[in-house]
Design a protein around this motif. Structure first.
Motif, PDB file in Angstrom:
ATOM      1  N   SER A   8       0.828  -1.209   0.000  1.00  0.00           N
ATOM      2  CA  SER A   8       0.000   0.000   0.000  1.00  0.00           C
ATOM      3  C   SER A   8       0.863   1.260   0.000  1.00  0.00           C
ATOM      4  CB  SER A   8      -0.903   0.026   1.232  1.00  0.00           C
ATOM      5  OG  SER A   8      -0.100   0.155   2.395  1.00  0.00           O
ATOM      6  N   PHE A   9       0.260   2.362  -0.475  1.00  0.00           N
ATOM      7  CA  PHE A   9       0.856   3.687  -0.378  1.00  0.00           C
ATOM      8  C   PHE A   9       0.023   4.489   0.618  1.00  0.00           C
ATOM      9  CE2 PHE A   9       1.782   2.352  -4.789  1.00  0.00           C
ATOM     10  CZ  PHE A   9       3.174   2.482  -4.790  1.00  0.00           C
ATOM     11  N   GLY A  10       0.693   5.167   1.575  1.00  0.00           N
ATOM     12  CA  GLY A  10      -0.044   5.944   2.582  1.00  0.00           C
ATOM     13  C   GLY A  10      -0.058   7.424   2.246  1.00  0.00           C
ATOM     14  N   LYS A  11      -1.008   8.148   2.837  1.00  0.00           N
ATOM     15  CA  LYS A  11      -1.104   9.603   2.602  1.00  0.00           C
ATOM     16  C   LYS A  11       0.132  10.328   3.115  1.00  0.00           C
ATOM     17  CE  LYS A  11      -6.052  10.263   2.296  1.00  0.00           C
ATOM     18  NZ  LYS A  11      -7.109   9.634   3.053  1.00  0.00           N
ATOM     19  N   ASP A  12       0.799   9.731   4.125  1.00  0.00           N
ATOM     20  CA  ASP A  12       1.996  10.355   4.713  1.00  0.00           C
ATOM     21  C   ASP A  12       3.261  10.028   3.910  1.00  0.00           C
ATOM     22  OD1 ASP A  12       2.016   7.675   5.165  1.00  0.00           O
ATOM     23  OD2 ASP A  12       2.212   7.784   7.359  1.00  0.00           O
ATOM     24  N   LYS A  13       3.070   9.512   2.670  1.00  0.00           N
ATOM     25  CA  LYS A  13       4.186   9.114   1.789  1.00  0.00           C
ATOM     26  C   LYS A  13       4.988   7.953   2.366  1.00  0.00           C
ATOM     27  CE  LYS A  13       4.741  13.275  -0.958  1.00  0.00           C
ATOM     28  NZ  LYS A  13       5.663  14.150  -1.632  1.00  0.00           N
ATOM     29  N   LYS A  14       4.328   7.145   3.217  1.00  0.00           N
ATOM     30  CA  LYS A  14       4.970   5.911   3.676  1.00  0.00           C
ATOM     31  C   LYS A  14       4.415   4.781   2.829  1.00  0.00           C
ATOM     32  CE  LYS A  14       6.532   6.830   8.315  1.00  0.00           C
ATOM     33  NZ  LYS A  14       5.976   7.165   9.619  1.00  0.00           N
ATOM     34  N   CYS A  15       5.351   3.926   2.380  1.00  0.00           N
ATOM     35  CA  CYS A  15       4.950   2.846   1.495  1.00  0.00           C
ATOM     36  C   CYS A  15       5.253   1.526   2.211  1.00  0.00           C
ATOM     37  CB  CYS A  15       5.775   2.999   0.233  1.00  0.00           C
ATOM     38  SG  CYS A  15       5.768   1.558  -0.768  1.00  0.00           S
ATOM     39  N   ILE A  16       4.305   0.607   2.196  1.00  0.00           N
ATOM     40  CA  ILE A  16       4.536  -0.686   2.868  1.00  0.00           C
ATOM     41  C   ILE A  16       4.838  -1.754   1.817  1.00  0.00           C
ATOM     42  CG2 ILE A  16       3.514  -2.472   4.346  1.00  0.00           C
ATOM     43  CD1 ILE A  16       1.882  -0.179   5.641  1.00  0.00           C
ATOM     44  N   LEU A  17       5.977  -2.421   2.012  1.00  0.00           N
ATOM     45  CA  LEU A  17       6.424  -3.469   1.084  1.00  0.00           C
ATOM     46  C   LEU A  17       6.435  -4.807   1.811  1.00  0.00           C
ATOM     47  CD1 LEU A  17       9.566  -1.627  -0.376  1.00  0.00           C
ATOM     48  CD2 LEU A  17       7.232  -1.578  -1.240  1.00  0.00           C
ATOM     49  N   GLN A  18       6.258  -5.879   1.027  1.00  0.00           N
ATOM     50  CA  GLN A  18       6.285  -7.222   1.629  1.00  0.00           C
ATOM     51  C   GLN A  18       7.237  -8.115   0.847  1.00  0.00           C
ATOM     52  OE1 GLN A  18       2.458  -8.880   2.823  1.00  0.00           O
ATOM     53  NE2 GLN A  18       3.063 -10.886   2.051  1.00  0.00           N
ATOM     54  N   ASP A  19       8.050  -8.924   1.574  1.00  0.00           N
ATOM     55  CA  ASP A  19       8.963  -9.829   0.862  1.00  0.00           C
ATOM     56  C   ASP A  19       8.315 -11.196   0.687  1.00  0.00           C
ATOM     57  OD1 ASP A  19       9.200 -11.268   3.195  1.00  0.00           O
ATOM     58  OD2 ASP A  19      11.237 -10.587   3.669  1.00  0.00           O
ATOM     59  N   LYS A  20       9.077 -12.144   0.092  1.00  0.00           N
ATOM     60  CA  LYS A  20       8.477 -13.449  -0.263  1.00  0.00           C
ATOM     61  C   LYS A  20       8.075 -14.257   0.970  1.00  0.00           C
ATOM     62  CE  LYS A  20      13.042 -15.469  -0.617  1.00  0.00           C
ATOM     63  NZ  LYS A  20      13.996 -16.261  -1.329  1.00  0.00           N
ATOM     64  N   ASN A  21       8.655 -13.933   2.125  1.00  0.00           N
ATOM     65  CA  ASN A  21       8.303 -14.672   3.352  1.00  0.00           C
ATOM     66  C   ASN A  21       7.147 -14.018   4.107  1.00  0.00           C
ATOM     67  OD1 ASN A  21      10.551 -16.306   2.800  1.00  0.00           O
ATOM     68  ND2 ASN A  21      11.896 -14.800   3.781  1.00  0.00           N
ATOM     69  N   GLY A  22       6.591 -12.945   3.520  1.00  0.00           N
ATOM     70  CA  GLY A  22       5.464 -12.289   4.181  1.00  0.00           C
ATOM     71  C   GLY A  22       5.886 -11.217   5.171  1.00  0.00           C
ATOM     72  N   CYS A  23       7.195 -10.965   5.235  1.00  0.00           N
ATOM     73  CA  CYS A  23       7.705  -9.959   6.168  1.00  0.00           C
ATOM     74  C   CYS A  23       7.464  -8.550   5.593  1.00  0.00           C
ATOM     75  CB  CYS A  23       9.206 -10.210   6.342  1.00  0.00           C
ATOM     76  SG  CYS A  23       9.926  -9.180   7.574  1.00  0.00           S
ATOM     77  N   GLN A  24       6.917  -7.633   6.394  1.00  0.00           N
ATOM     78  CA  GLN A  24       6.557  -6.297   5.902  1.00  0.00           C
ATOM     79  C   GLN A  24       7.495  -5.215   6.438  1.00  0.00           C
ATOM     80  OE1 GLN A  24       2.402  -5.498   6.669  1.00  0.00           O
ATOM     81  NE2 GLN A  24       1.737  -7.426   5.742  1.00  0.00           N
ATOM     82  N   LYS A  25       7.776  -4.215   5.568  1.00  0.00           N
ATOM     83  CA  LYS A  25       8.606  -3.082   5.987  1.00  0.00           C
ATOM     84  C   LYS A  25       7.962  -1.799   5.483  1.00  0.00           C
ATOM     85  CE  LYS A  25      12.825  -5.696   5.092  1.00  0.00           C
ATOM     86  NZ  LYS A  25      13.387  -6.125   3.829  1.00  0.00           N
ATOM     87  N   SER A  26       8.171  -0.716   6.225  1.00  0.00           N
ATOM     88  CA  SER A  26       7.623   0.565   5.798  1.00  0.00           C
ATOM     89  C   SER A  26       8.772   1.493   5.403  1.00  0.00           C
ATOM     90  CB  SER A  26       6.831   1.161   6.958  1.00  0.00           C
ATOM     91  OG  SER A  26       6.553   2.501   6.684  1.00  0.00           O
ATOM     92  N   TYR A  27       8.628   2.203   4.287  1.00  0.00           N
ATOM     93  CA  TYR A  27       9.663   3.138   3.823  1.00  0.00           C
ATOM     94  C   TYR A  27       9.043   4.506   3.588  1.00  0.00           C
ATOM     95  CZ  TYR A  27      12.859  -0.758   2.854  1.00  0.00           C
ATOM     96  OH  TYR A  27      13.681  -1.854   2.962  1.00  0.00           O
ATOM     97  N   LYS A  28       9.760   5.540   3.998  1.00  0.00           N
ATOM     98  CA  LYS A  28       9.305   6.907   3.709  1.00  0.00           C
ATOM     99  C   LYS A  28       9.907   7.302   2.364  1.00  0.00           C
ATOM    100  CE  LYS A  28       7.823  11.099   5.455  1.00  0.00           C
ATOM    101  NZ  LYS A  28       7.475  11.770   4.211  1.00  0.00           N
ATOM    102  N   ILE A  29       9.056   7.715   1.415  1.00  0.00           N
ATOM    103  CA  ILE A  29       9.555   8.039   0.067  1.00  0.00           C
ATOM    104  C   ILE A  29       9.085   9.441  -0.341  1.00  0.00           C
ATOM    105  CG2 ILE A  29       9.620   5.624  -0.681  1.00  0.00           C
ATOM    106  CD1 ILE A  29       6.950   6.071  -2.092  1.00  0.00           C
ATOM    107  N   SER A  30       9.714   9.982  -1.404  1.00  0.00           N
ATOM    108  CA  SER A  30       9.290  11.307  -1.873  1.00  0.00           C
ATOM    109  C   SER A  30       8.271  11.158  -3.002  1.00  0.00           C
ATOM    110  CB  SER A  30      10.487  12.106  -2.370  1.00  0.00           C
ATOM    111  OG  SER A  30      11.106  11.407  -3.429  1.00  0.00           O
TER     112      SER A  30
END
Length: 471
Positions: free
Chosen positions: A362-384
């Motif tokens: 997903s992409f958030g309104k706060d410009k944080k993007c949530i990514l998931q790897d092949k094992n289902g592990c999720q990470k959040s990144y702040k992007i421009s």
């Protein structure tokens, strides 16, 4: 469509006729023998299935391989053997036709960033009987690494139309909104006369045809007005390519203003300083050549990048694993970065991390993007900003049911790589709709050098229908 497919077909329908050049030698001995059997008969009038039998190469279309090898006999082996075709202009064999396009002749080549270097070798971008190399020489410019820029190619296609005298068939600035079958009786003769000044139009030559196509749309005038038009034709050729609709991921927040689906958005952002060395990273999604171009551009501008793609770096389906290193040093560099710069191990290039086998949740309104790897592990990144560059789909909204009924799998939308329009391989006529033809990416031919065989097949089929063939 007025890209390379439409231009090439217009050339062949304007009376330009290919013959086997006597005393020329083709490196393929069986093809050479077949060509020598009837040198006085144009290639357009020969049996294309017979001529193309047994040819192999980088296309699945027998006719594409045939026309390519006649024009560039040993190009895949690095050779520069001359074409074995000679072209004669036989105006009495011309078939009246119109080429409708939104922009100047050249199609999508006008909307690609002008300085971008093409994937294919320059000479593979050329159209029949006017080598691209010779045209570049006249411009006094050599080819870098044998490759040309998108701007060169767009200009060459416009020059080609003028040089071959095809411009009278082209109507630029037109948008087609509908193509459908109607009964011939329902059309008064007088409306047809307005369109065809030619009295010997195809129309009159085939009285028994009961159904024709009605093509509706509008012209964009210089003043910016829209003038409607309606044309009737016995045959319609779809050559609209695949650049109209960028593919969406279909995730939450993808419609937010910082998420884009075209490379030009990154160029725009750099121009107006909304991204730069100090900004949060740009997220680039995809592992094709457009994504690679975006990475090269960002790298050039020192903009930090997070690169997300679903495949493994070593996946043989990845385009980088199919390109020779020598010819494509810049793409090889991107591939190297993808391998060496994963989040797990920082590599020599600052400002870039690659996340193979990841996807966007997903992409958030706060410009944080949530990514998931092949094992289902999720990470959040702040992007421009985010660029989703995962391919594009054709826009066939002008056809009934978006053209889905014409596809190989009629439950799915038309897609050049996975689900092209189902055509006869030797005429390119749609299996599901007689009189309708499809060319280029719509029929699964994705390279300029291979779209031309489709045009040969269509022209050959239309000449047979119009009975303009010599005995």
């Amino acid at each position: 469509g007025n890209g390379p497919s439409g231009i090439c077909l217009s050339f062949l329908l304007s009376g330009y006729t290919p013959y086997f050049k006597r005393h020329s030698l083709h490196p393929h001995p069986i093809l050479q023998r077949k060509l020598e059997e009837a040198p006085e008969v144009s290639v357009l009038d020969q049996d294309l299935e017979y001529l193309s039998e047994g040819l192999e190469g980088r296309s699945h279309s027998p006719v594409a391989l045939l026309f390519d090898t006649l024009q560039r006999p040993d190009t895949d082996f690095g050779g520069t053997a001359e074409s074995v075709l000679t072209w004669w202009h036989e105006p009495d064999r011309a078939i009246p036709h119109l080429v409708l396009g939104r922009n100047a002749p050249g199609g999508a080549w006008h909307s690609i960033e002008g300085s971008m270097v093409t994937l294919s070798k320059g000479e593979w971008m050329g159209l029949p009987d006017l080598p691209f190399k010779e045209w570049l020489k006249q411009k006094r410019r050599g080819l870098r690494n044998n490759r040309a820029t998108a701007e060169d190619i767009a200009q060459y296609y416009q020059h080609y139309v003028m040089k071959k005298g095809l411009q009278k068939n082209f109507r630029c600035g037109t948008v087609v909104t509908s193509v459908r079958k109607v009964s011939a009786e329902s059309i008064s003769n007088h409306s047809q006369k307005d369109l065809q000044e030619d009295s010997d139009s195809l129309w009159n030559s085939n009285e028994q045809s009961t159904e024709v196509f009605q093509v509706d749309g509008f012209f964009k005038t210089v003043e910016g007005d829209k003038e409607p038009f309606s044309i009737h034709a016995e045959n319609v050729v779809l050559a609209t390519g695949t650049y109209d609709n960028p593919t969406w991921l279909g995730v939450k927040g993808e419609n937010l203003s910082y998420v884009h689906h075209q490379l030009s958005a990154l160029e725009e952002a750099v121009k107006n300083n909304s991204v730069g060395i100090m900004s949060d990273p740009v997220l680039i999604v995809g592992a094709g050549l457009t994504a690679a171009d975006a990475i090269l551009f960002a790298h050039h501008c020192n903009i930090p990048v997070i690169h997300v793609f679903r495949r493994r770096v070593s996946d043989p389906g990845l385009i980088f694993n199919q390109l020779p290193k020598m010819m494509y040093p810049e793409y090889h560099k991107v591939h190297q970065m993808m391998k060496e710069q994963t989040a797990a191990c920082a590599g020599p290039y600052e400002c870039y991390i690659s996340l193979p086998e990841h996807h966007v949740l997903s992409f958030g309104k706060d410009k944080k993007c949530i990514l998931q790897d092949k094992n289902g592990c999720q990470k959040s990144y702040k992007i421009s900003t985010a660029l989703v560059l995962t391919g594009s789909n054709p826009n066939l909204s002008f056809l009934p049911n978006d053209g889905i009924d014409l596809a190989m799998n009629s439950d799915q939308p038309v897609n050049p790589k996975r689900n092209p329009i189902d055509v006869d391989p030797f005429t390119y006529e749609c299996i599901q709709e007689k009189g309708l033809y499809a060319l280029g990416p719509l029929a699964g031919d994705n390279f300029v050098r291979f779209v031309q065989g489709g045009a040969l097949a269509v022209a050959s089929s239309l000449l047979k229908k119009a009975n303009k063939n010599p005995p």
